[in-house]
Design an enzyme around this catalytic site. Structure first.
Site, PDB file in Angstrom:
ATOM      1  N   LYS A 293      73.465  -3.424   6.107  1.00 52.23           N
ATOM      2  CA  LYS A 293      72.054  -3.491   5.725  1.00 52.23           C
ATOM      3  C   LYS A 293      71.729  -2.242   4.921  1.00 52.23           C
ATOM      4  CE  LYS A 293      67.395  -3.838   7.655  1.00 52.23           C
ATOM      5  NZ  LYS A 293      66.624  -4.005   8.889  1.00 52.23           N
TER       6      LYS A 293
ATOM      7  N   LYS B 215      72.650  -7.582   3.659  1.00 52.58           N
ATOM      8  CA  LYS B 215      71.223  -7.622   3.342  1.00 52.58           C
ATOM      9  C   LYS B 215      70.865  -6.444   2.459  1.00 52.58           C
ATOM     10  CE  LYS B 215      66.730  -7.600   5.652  1.00 52.58           C
ATOM     11  NZ  LYS B 215      65.977  -7.429   6.865  1.00 52.58           N
TER      12      LYS B 215
HETATM   13 ZN   LIG Z   1      63.644  -2.277  12.295  1.00 46.37          ZN
END
Ligand SMILES: [Zn+2]
Length: 328
Positions: free
Chosen positions: A199, A252
């Protein structure tokens, strides 16, 4: 005129021929719908920066889940917005927390629907960070191991309320292993973990923070989310999470990180998810509003690209529409 033996255009002559040789097809089964449930409202509220996306009340969320299932979707990803926030994110792991209540209700009405829950603390922390913080003068620290303890409590509580899968999105070190161990020790070996493994700290999360009411009140998230410049590090992060017991790994955001997605899918051969995030959504919506793009064609092209690049699972705010569009 030279005689050509190979004429690739032969297979592009008609829609039927193109369909015959099409390598990548998206179906409703590829998509997961993110849903926001808020304890603070009685009626659905639009999110200004994400046209077509709403926060739902606890009363409405079951119907919304049912609607998703009726459209042909198989899975939702649930985010909660609590009434009260504090410095221990206690709303994240109390038994009657907003996600826990929503889960029980959804599981009762739609037992077949796969329920995945976002496991993070930012929506529940008064300061909006994804972990426990300590402030030293001008500096603040997000404390790793203290945060992991709270994430474990949150994941256990979601699993006990009926989550099929928990999805830790915080990027603390060691949380996958800690959650796996706790689930197993608490007789929840069947609950899966979808790890937000790579992420990145991204500008494309802006609109989400309005949706989840979780903007950090100070500082930013760069001490835990990844630097967008780093691919090798992303692979190391994914390897760690797989070793710690992740069932699905996620990349992501989506479009700016297709290279990472491809390398993760190719390199590890694990079920791989990608999150097409709020800013990516808002960007296309703005372009559609201005008449620059046709929404359906644009979204189908993006989703096909994500799948072609290796995504087994695509989390997208267009999941409902796609369930229909993918039918052709
Ligand atoms: Zn968070």
């Amino acid at each position: 005129m030279r005689k050509l033996l190979q004429r690739p255009r032969r297979l592009r002559r008609s829609a039927a021929l193109r369909n015959l040789v099409r390598e990548t097809n998206v179906t409703a089964h590829d998509f997961v719908l993110p849903l926001f449930v808020s304890e603070k409202i009685n009626k659905q509220q639009p999110i200004a920066s994400m046209p077509g996306v709403f926060q739902f009340s606890l009363k409405e969320i079951v119907d919304e889940a049912r609607r998703a299932q009726d459209l042909g979707l198989q899975a939702i990803l649930l985010f909660g917005i609590p009434k009260k926030k504090d410095e221990q994110a206690s709303g994240a792991y109390v038994e009657d927390g907003v996600v826990q209540q929503a889960l029980r209700a959804i599981k009762q009405k739609c037992p077949e629907l796969v329920t995945i829950t976002d496991v993070c603390l930012c929506e529940y922390m008064s300061h909006g960070h994804c972990g426990v913080t300590r402030i030293d003068g001008d500096h603040f620290h997000v404390l790793n191991d203290e945060t992991v303890e709270l994430l474990v409590k949150t994941a256990l509580s979601h699993a006990a309320a009926g989550a099929d899968m928990v999805a830790p999105s915080d990027m603390m070190d060691g949380r996958i292993g800690a959650i796996r161990e706790a689930l197993d020790n608490n007789d929840l070996p069947e609950t899966g973990i979808m790890s937000y493994a790579a992420k990145f700290a991204s500008v494309f999360y802006g609109p989400f923070r309005e949706a989840a009411e979780s903007p950090p009140q100070f500082g930013d998230r760069r001490s835990y989310q990844m630097d967008c410049a780093n691919a090798e590090e992303a692979l190391r992060e994914v390897a760690l999470d797989i070793n710690e017991g992740a069932d699905i790994v996620m990349v992501k955001p989506a479009l700016p990180y297709l290279d990472i997605l491809w390398r993760v899918r190719e390199g590890f051969g694990k079920p791989t998810a990608v999150y097409h995030v709020s800013g990516e959504y808002a960007m296309i919506k703005a372009g559609v509003e201005k008449g620059f793009f046709d929404e359906r064609a644009t979204v189908l092209e993006i989703m096909t690209s994500l799948k072609r690049a290796g995504a087994d699972i695509i989390i997208t705010y267009w999941a409902r529409e796609l369930a229909e569009w993918a039918r052709g």
